[in-house]
Design an enzyme around this catalytic site. Structure first.
Site, PDB file in Angstrom:
ATOM      1  N   CYS A  15       0.863  -1.188   0.000  1.00 31.03           N
ATOM      2  CA  CYS A  15       0.000   0.000   0.000  1.00 31.03           C
ATOM      3  C   CYS A  15       0.898   1.237   0.000  1.00 31.03           C
ATOM      4  O   CYS A  15       2.092   1.137  -0.320  1.00 31.03           O
ATOM      5  CB  CYS A  15      -0.964  -0.025   1.188  1.00 31.03           C
ATOM      6  SG  CYS A  15      -0.176  -0.057   2.812  1.00 31.03           S
ATOM      7  N   ASN A  18       2.305   1.468   4.272  1.00 32.32           N
ATOM      8  CA  ASN A  18       2.633   0.210   4.955  1.00 32.32           C
ATOM      9  C   ASN A  18       2.392   0.314   6.462  1.00 32.32           C
ATOM     10  O   ASN A  18       3.173  -0.216   7.263  1.00 32.32           O
ATOM     11  CB  ASN A  18       4.071  -0.248   4.654  1.00 32.32           C
ATOM     12  CG  ASN A  18       4.395  -1.651   5.174  1.00 32.32           C
ATOM     13  OD1 ASN A  18       5.478  -1.895   5.686  1.00 32.32           O
ATOM     14  ND2 ASN A  18       3.474  -2.572   5.044  1.00 32.32           N
ATOM     15  N   CYS A  20      -1.355   0.665   7.329  1.00 29.98           N
ATOM     16  CA  CYS A  20      -2.791   0.345   7.471  1.00 29.98           C
ATOM     17  C   CYS A  20      -3.183  -0.900   6.670  1.00 29.98           C
ATOM     18  O   CYS A  20      -3.363  -1.977   7.240  1.00 29.98           O
ATOM     19  CB  CYS A  20      -3.651   1.532   7.032  1.00 29.98           C
ATOM     20  SG  CYS A  20      -3.377   3.043   7.979  1.00 29.98           S
ATOM     21  N   ARG A  21      -3.321  -0.768   5.341  1.00 24.88           N
ATOM     22  CA  ARG A  21      -3.916  -1.839   4.545  1.00 24.88           C
ATOM     23  C   ARG A  21      -2.995  -3.036   4.328  1.00 24.88           C
ATOM     24  O   ARG A  21      -3.406  -4.194   4.545  1.00 24.88           O
ATOM     25  CB  ARG A  21      -4.386  -1.283   3.194  1.00 24.88           C
ATOM     26  CG  ARG A  21      -5.514  -0.282   3.313  1.00 24.88           C
ATOM     27  CD  ARG A  21      -5.713   0.512   2.036  1.00 24.88           C
ATOM     28  NE  ARG A  21      -4.556   1.370   1.763  1.00 24.88           N
ATOM     29  CZ  ARG A  21      -4.381   2.088   0.662  1.00 24.88           C
ATOM     30  NH1 ARG A  21      -5.288   2.012  -0.303  1.00 24.88           N
ATOM     31  NH2 ARG A  21      -3.318   2.854   0.513  1.00 24.88           N
ATOM     32  N   SER A  22      -1.765  -2.802   3.865  1.00 26.70           N
ATOM     33  CA  SER A  22      -0.921  -3.961   3.518  1.00 26.70           C
ATOM     34  C   SER A  22      -0.491  -4.791   4.731  1.00 26.70           C
ATOM     35  O   SER A  22      -0.472  -6.026   4.636  1.00 26.70           O
ATOM     36  CB  SER A  22       0.280  -3.554   2.653  1.00 26.70           C
ATOM     37  OG  SER A  22       1.141  -2.665   3.309  1.00 26.70           O
ATOM     38  N   ASP A 134      -8.625   3.649   1.564  1.00 18.76           N
ATOM     39  CA  ASP A 134      -7.568   3.936   2.546  1.00 18.76           C
ATOM     40  C   ASP A 134      -8.211   4.422   3.846  1.00 18.76           C
ATOM     41  O   ASP A 134      -8.827   5.491   3.866  1.00 18.76           O
ATOM     42  CB  ASP A 134      -6.628   5.008   1.978  1.00 18.76           C
ATOM     43  CG  ASP A 134      -5.349   5.097   2.778  1.00 18.76           C
ATOM     44  OD1 ASP A 134      -5.372   4.709   3.969  1.00 18.76           O
ATOM     45  OD2 ASP A 134      -4.341   5.532   2.224  1.00 18.76           O
TER      46      ASP A 134
HETATM   47  P1  4NP Z   1      -1.802   2.796   4.036  1.00 17.09           P
HETATM   48  O1  4NP Z   1      -2.458   4.159   4.579  1.00 17.09           O
HETATM   49  O2  4NP Z   1      -1.233   3.125   2.671  1.00 17.09           O
HETATM   50  O3  4NP Z   1      -2.941   1.846   3.940  1.00 17.09           O
HETATM   51  O4  4NP Z   1      -0.735   2.381   5.035  1.00 17.09           O
HETATM   52  C1  4NP Z   1      -1.768   5.376   4.698  1.00 17.09           C
HETATM   53  C2  4NP Z   1      -0.842   5.529   5.705  1.00 17.09           C
HETATM   54  C3  4NP Z   1      -0.195   6.745   5.865  1.00 17.09           C
HETATM   55  C4  4NP Z   1      -0.487   7.795   5.000  1.00 17.09           C
HETATM   56  C5  4NP Z   1      -1.402   7.632   3.984  1.00 17.09           C
HETATM   57  C6  4NP Z   1      -2.042   6.416   3.828  1.00 17.09           C
HETATM   58  N1  4NP Z   1       0.167   9.057   5.197  1.00 17.09           N
HETATM   59  O5  4NP Z   1      -0.199  10.016   4.487  1.00 17.09           O
HETATM   60  O6  4NP Z   1       1.091   9.160   6.022  1.00 17.09           O
END
Ligand code: 4NP
Length: 171
Positions: A15, A18, A20-22, A134
């Site tokens: 994702c 790294n 939340c989703r992955s 997300d």
């Molecule tokens: P992820 O979500 O891609 O599912 O881990 C996010 C985590 C952090 C951020 C954006 C999306 N950020 O902007 O820091």
């Protein structure tokens, strides 16, 4: 049992951050392969297209939702690196933006077909197209919804790999 005749299948969930989703997909998939006694047939990891959270623990709600469903989750965030493209058999992007970023950074055309969308393997919820939403900017409900979506798609992905690699015939 894994032997020289049954190579380990390497799966990388990707994702943006790294956190939340992955990592949630990685934890769910590890749980599924453990339940199916297939853990010796796989190597599973997750990474982000950005290095914004490198070395940091996963999001508290990612950990919270996994714990609520009794799914162990460990590890810290890391960015995708160029050797991942050679190392892994399946590189599963959480959304179309991750997929495009992975394709852009791919070091050789021979690895491009390894990069797939996670939701190619999700058959229940067609509204979402190829994007796992997300949950980073939302509340805990978003993490629960993503958990359900990733549980379905990880299950379908495992069924796909079992058929493709003949794993259902292993003892
Ligand atoms: P992820 O979500 O891609 O599912 O881990 C996010 C985590 C952090 C951020 C954006 C999306 N950020 O902007 O820091």
């Amino acid at each position: 049992m894994t032997s020289k005749h049954t190579p380990v299948i390497k799966v990388l969930f990707v994702c943006l951050g790294n956190i939340c989703r992955s990592p949630m997909a990685e934890a769910i998939f590890n749980h599924l392969i453990n339940q199916a006694s297939l853990q010796d047939s796989f190597y599973v990891d997750s990474a982000g297209t950005s290095g914004w959270h490198e070395g940091k623990p996963y999001h508290r709600d990612t950990q919270g939702v996994c714990e609520r469903h009794n799914i162990p989750i460990t590890g810290t965030s890391r960015p995708v690196c160029s050797t991942d493209y050679k190392e892994f058999d399946f590189i599963l992007a959480m959304d179309e933006s991750n997929w495009s970023d992975l394709q852009s950074c791919c070091p050789s055309p021979k690895y491009e077909q390894k990069i797939k969308h996670m939701l190619e393997f999700q058959v229940k919820d067609h509204i979402l197209g190829l994007n796992v939403p997300d949950p980073y900017y939302g509340g805990y409900d978003g993490f629960e919804r993503v958990f359900t979506l990733l549980s379905d798609s990880c299950h379908e992905f495992l069924e796909f790999v079992k058929k493709e690699r003949g794993l259902e015939f292993r003892s």
